[in-house]
Write a protein that holds these residues in place. Structure first.
Motif, PDB file in Angstrom:
ATOM      1  N   GLY A  15       0.807  -1.204   0.000  1.00 60.61           N
ATOM      2  CA  GLY A  15       0.000   0.000   0.000  1.00 60.61           C
ATOM      3  C   GLY A  15       0.843   1.257   0.000  1.00 60.61           C
ATOM      4  O   GLY A  15       1.996   1.259  -0.435  1.00 60.61           O
ATOM      5  N   TYR A  16       0.257   2.323   0.524  1.00 61.48           N
ATOM      6  CA  TYR A  16       0.903   3.634   0.540  1.00 61.48           C
ATOM      7  C   TYR A  16       1.441   3.949   1.940  1.00 61.48           C
ATOM      8  O   TYR A  16       0.903   3.489   2.946  1.00 61.48           O
ATOM      9  CB  TYR A  16      -0.087   4.715   0.129  1.00 61.48           C
ATOM     10  CG  TYR A  16      -0.555   4.602  -1.308  1.00 61.48           C
ATOM     11  CD1 TYR A  16       0.173   5.186  -2.344  1.00 61.48           C
ATOM     12  CD2 TYR A  16      -1.717   3.892  -1.634  1.00 61.48           C
ATOM     13  CE1 TYR A  16      -0.246   5.087  -3.664  1.00 61.48           C
ATOM     14  CE2 TYR A  16      -2.149   3.785  -2.955  1.00 61.48           C
ATOM     15  CZ  TYR A  16      -1.405   4.381  -3.959  1.00 61.48           C
ATOM     16  OH  TYR A  16      -1.821   4.265  -5.269  1.00 61.48           O
ATOM     17  N   GLY A  17       2.501   4.767   1.977  1.00 61.59           N
ATOM     18  CA  GLY A  17       3.022   5.237   3.254  1.00 61.59           C
ATOM     19  C   GLY A  17       3.972   4.299   3.939  1.00 61.59           C
ATOM     20  O   GLY A  17       4.122   4.359   5.160  1.00 61.59           O
ATOM     21  N   GLU A  18       4.654   3.445   3.181  1.00 61.90           N
ATOM     22  CA  GLU A  18       5.641   2.557   3.820  1.00 61.90           C
ATOM     23  C   GLU A  18       6.752   3.374   4.466  1.00 61.90           C
ATOM     24  O   GLU A  18       7.260   3.041   5.524  1.00 61.90           O
ATOM     25  CB  GLU A  18       6.222   1.598   2.776  1.00 61.90           C
ATOM     26  CG  GLU A  18       7.057   0.469   3.387  1.00 61.90           C
ATOM     27  CD  GLU A  18       8.492   0.487   2.930  1.00 61.90           C
ATOM     28  OE1 GLU A  18       9.281  -0.295   3.482  1.00 61.90           O
ATOM     29  OE2 GLU A  18       8.840   1.277   2.033  1.00 61.90           O
ATOM     30  N   SER A  19       7.132   4.475   3.825  1.00 57.95           N
ATOM     31  CA  SER A  19       8.035   5.466   4.405  1.00 57.95           C
ATOM     32  C   SER A  19       7.514   6.839   4.007  1.00 57.95           C
ATOM     33  O   SER A  19       6.693   6.968   3.095  1.00 57.95           O
ATOM     34  CB  SER A  19       9.464   5.266   3.906  1.00 57.95           C
ATOM     35  OG  SER A  19       9.557   5.583   2.518  1.00 57.95           O
ATOM     36  N   LEU A  20       7.991   7.881   4.665  1.00 58.27           N
ATOM     37  CA  LEU A  20       7.481   9.222   4.371  1.00 58.27           C
ATOM     38  C   LEU A  20       7.844   9.678   2.968  1.00 58.27           C
ATOM     39  O   LEU A  20       7.040  10.304   2.279  1.00 58.27           O
ATOM     40  CB  LEU A  20       8.020  10.212   5.407  1.00 58.27           C
ATOM     41  CG  LEU A  20       7.393  10.125   6.797  1.00 58.27           C
ATOM     42  CD1 LEU A  20       8.053  11.123   7.746  1.00 58.27           C
ATOM     43  CD2 LEU A  20       5.893  10.369   6.742  1.00 58.27           C
ATOM     44  N   ILE A  21       9.065   9.380   2.524  1.00 55.14           N
ATOM     45  CA  ILE A  21       9.484   9.844   1.203  1.00 55.14           C
ATOM     46  C   ILE A  21       8.628   9.220   0.110  1.00 55.14           C
ATOM     47  O   ILE A  21       8.412   9.813  -0.953  1.00 55.14           O
ATOM     48  CB  ILE A  21      10.988   9.540   0.956  1.00 55.14           C
ATOM     49  CG1 ILE A  21      11.521  10.360  -0.221  1.00 55.14           C
ATOM     50  CG2 ILE A  21      11.211   8.067   0.753  1.00 55.14           C
ATOM     51  CD1 ILE A  21      11.596  11.840   0.036  1.00 55.14           C
ATOM     52  N   ASP A  22       8.110   8.036   0.361  1.00 55.17           N
ATOM     53  CA  ASP A  22       7.307   7.317  -0.626  1.00 55.17           C
ATOM     54  C   ASP A  22       5.835   7.245  -0.227  1.00 55.17           C
ATOM     55  O   ASP A  22       5.140   6.302  -0.592  1.00 55.17           O
ATOM     56  CB  ASP A  22       7.845   5.890  -0.806  1.00 55.17           C
ATOM     57  CG  ASP A  22       9.124   5.846  -1.612  1.00 55.17           C
ATOM     58  OD1 ASP A  22       9.203   6.564  -2.625  1.00 55.17           O
ATOM     59  OD2 ASP A  22      10.046   5.095  -1.243  1.00 55.17           O
ATOM     60  N   TYR A  23       5.358   8.242   0.512  1.00 54.86           N
ATOM     61  CA  TYR A  23       3.989   8.165   1.025  1.00 54.86           C
ATOM     62  C   TYR A  23       2.954   8.050  -0.090  1.00 54.86           C
ATOM     63  O   TYR A  23       1.886   7.461   0.102  1.00 54.86           O
ATOM     64  CB  TYR A  23       3.674   9.374   1.912  1.00 54.86           C
ATOM     65  CG  TYR A  23       3.391  10.651   1.162  1.00 54.86           C
ATOM     66  CD1 TYR A  23       2.095  10.997   0.784  1.00 54.86           C
ATOM     67  CD2 TYR A  23       4.416  11.534   0.816  1.00 54.86           C
ATOM     68  CE1 TYR A  23       1.828  12.173   0.098  1.00 54.86           C
ATOM     69  CE2 TYR A  23       4.156  12.713   0.136  1.00 54.86           C
ATOM     70  CZ  TYR A  23       2.866  13.024  -0.218  1.00 54.86           C
ATOM     71  OH  TYR A  23       2.603  14.187  -0.919  1.00 54.86           O
ATOM     72  N   ASP A  24       3.252   8.597  -1.281  1.00 55.06           N
ATOM     73  CA  ASP A  24       2.285   8.561  -2.382  1.00 55.06           C
ATOM     74  C   ASP A  24       2.668   7.534  -3.453  1.00 55.06           C
ATOM     75  O   ASP A  24       2.129   7.575  -4.562  1.00 55.06           O
ATOM     76  CB  ASP A  24       2.124   9.937  -3.002  1.00 55.06           C
ATOM     77  CG  ASP A  24       3.448  10.533  -3.465  1.00 55.06           C
ATOM     78  OD1 ASP A  24       4.506   9.934  -3.195  1.00 55.06           O
ATOM     79  OD2 ASP A  24       3.427  11.606  -4.102  1.00 55.06           O
TER      80      ASP A  24
END
Length: 301
Positions: free
Chosen positions: A278-287
């Motif tokens: 899904g989304y938000g695994e890390s902040l840099i890749d939240y989208d």
């Protein structure tokens, strides 16, 4: 060097039980019981026990193998990230006190540090690091006939960021060299409701950004992807522990699910497996939508 780190970690995990069993013998070499200064004796004993009140908050783990489908987005042209990396998390809380309002409530400060380490790449850079300080109060529910067997209610204030500065106003001679804004952050409040049904523990959480911060220029649409609600199931059977977390935004349809499994190997060390999608695994890749499988060890559950 990176492989030496993994070997050192495995050595530490395998022999930590033996070290723990020797702890009492090591303390015997110090004479504490005969010290007359009560406060000095108390301070020495606490130092010898390495007891400073810090307890696990979220899961503490090191996952040497973390594989995702697809590739990570690079914000710097020279960075070429692999889809296999290591993942680490340190999460601790400090108990502050109980019963300020006479409701047997407990107060805590906590800090979580999550790092994504490209250990299998040249120079082994940290692709992303997330920082999450928070403070919260937890109220126990003493009524055994409470709704759905509720056990506690928690209220907290938190901040999360990746520690990157904003470069929105930086002018590049060659626009193609602009890596884009890497800064990510969120200030938020949350409420968590905990329930118990035998060996199934359920945590239902509501999240709300601080007023006026939801439209932060670093990530104005972050709540569209992280969502305002989450549910986590924690199930114990024999020595096994399974978790299943789901969160999302009902309006946008974005969210994520995460499942973990842990099994004790030795004292305070567990085999740990995690699947995220899904989304938000890390902040840099939240989208960015990410599906990832991680394998390693944890030191708390």
């Amino acid at each position: 060097m990176r492989y030496i780190f993994i070997l050192l970690f495995l050595y530490t995990a395998l022999f930590s039980a033996e070290t723990s069993s020797r702890k009492g013998k090591e303390l015997d070499k110090y004479e504490v019981s005969e010290i007359e200064d009560v406060e000095a004796k108390k301070g020495m004993q606490k130092w010898l026990n390495r007891d400073f009140g810090l307890k696990p908050h979220k899961v503490n783990y090191i996952l040497p193998y973390a594989y995702r489908e697809g590739v990570y987005k690079s914000y710097v042209p020279t960075d070429e990230y692999r889809n296999i990396e290591a993942e680490l998390q340190v999460s601790l809380k400090l108990y502050l006190g109980t019963g300020l309002f006479g409701l047997n409530e407990s107060y805590y400060l906590a800090y979580s540090h999550q790092a994504f380490w490209q250990i299998y790449s040249d120079s082994s850079p940290f692709r992303e690091t997330n920082y999450n300080p928070e403070g919260f109060v937890e109220f126990p529910i003493l009524d055994k006939d409470s709704l759905l067997n509720m056990k506690s209610i928690k209220f907290g204030l938190a901040h999360t960021s990746n520690g990157q500065g904003s470069n929105t106003n930086v002018v590049y001679a060659n626009p193609a060299d602009n890596p884009g804004n890497r800064s990510r952050s969120l200030n938020y409040m949350y409420s968590e409701f905990a329930f118990q049904h035998d060996t199934l523990l359920t945590e239902f959480t509501l999240i709300s950004p601080f007023p006026g911060t939801a439209d932060d220029l670093d990530n104005p649409d972050i709540m569209d992807y992280l969502g305002y609600t989450s549910v986590k199931l924690n199930y114990f059977t024999a020595k096994h522990m399974f978790t299943l977390m789901g969160r999302g935004n009902f309006t946008t349809g974005y969210g994520a699910v995460e499942s973990t499994y842990s099994y004790p190997l030795i004292d305070d060390a567990y085999f740990f497996m995690k699947i995220f999608s899904g989304y938000g695994e890390s902040l840099i890749d939240y989208d960015n939508y990410i599906t990832k499988f991680s394998l390693g060890f944890s030191f708390s559950r």
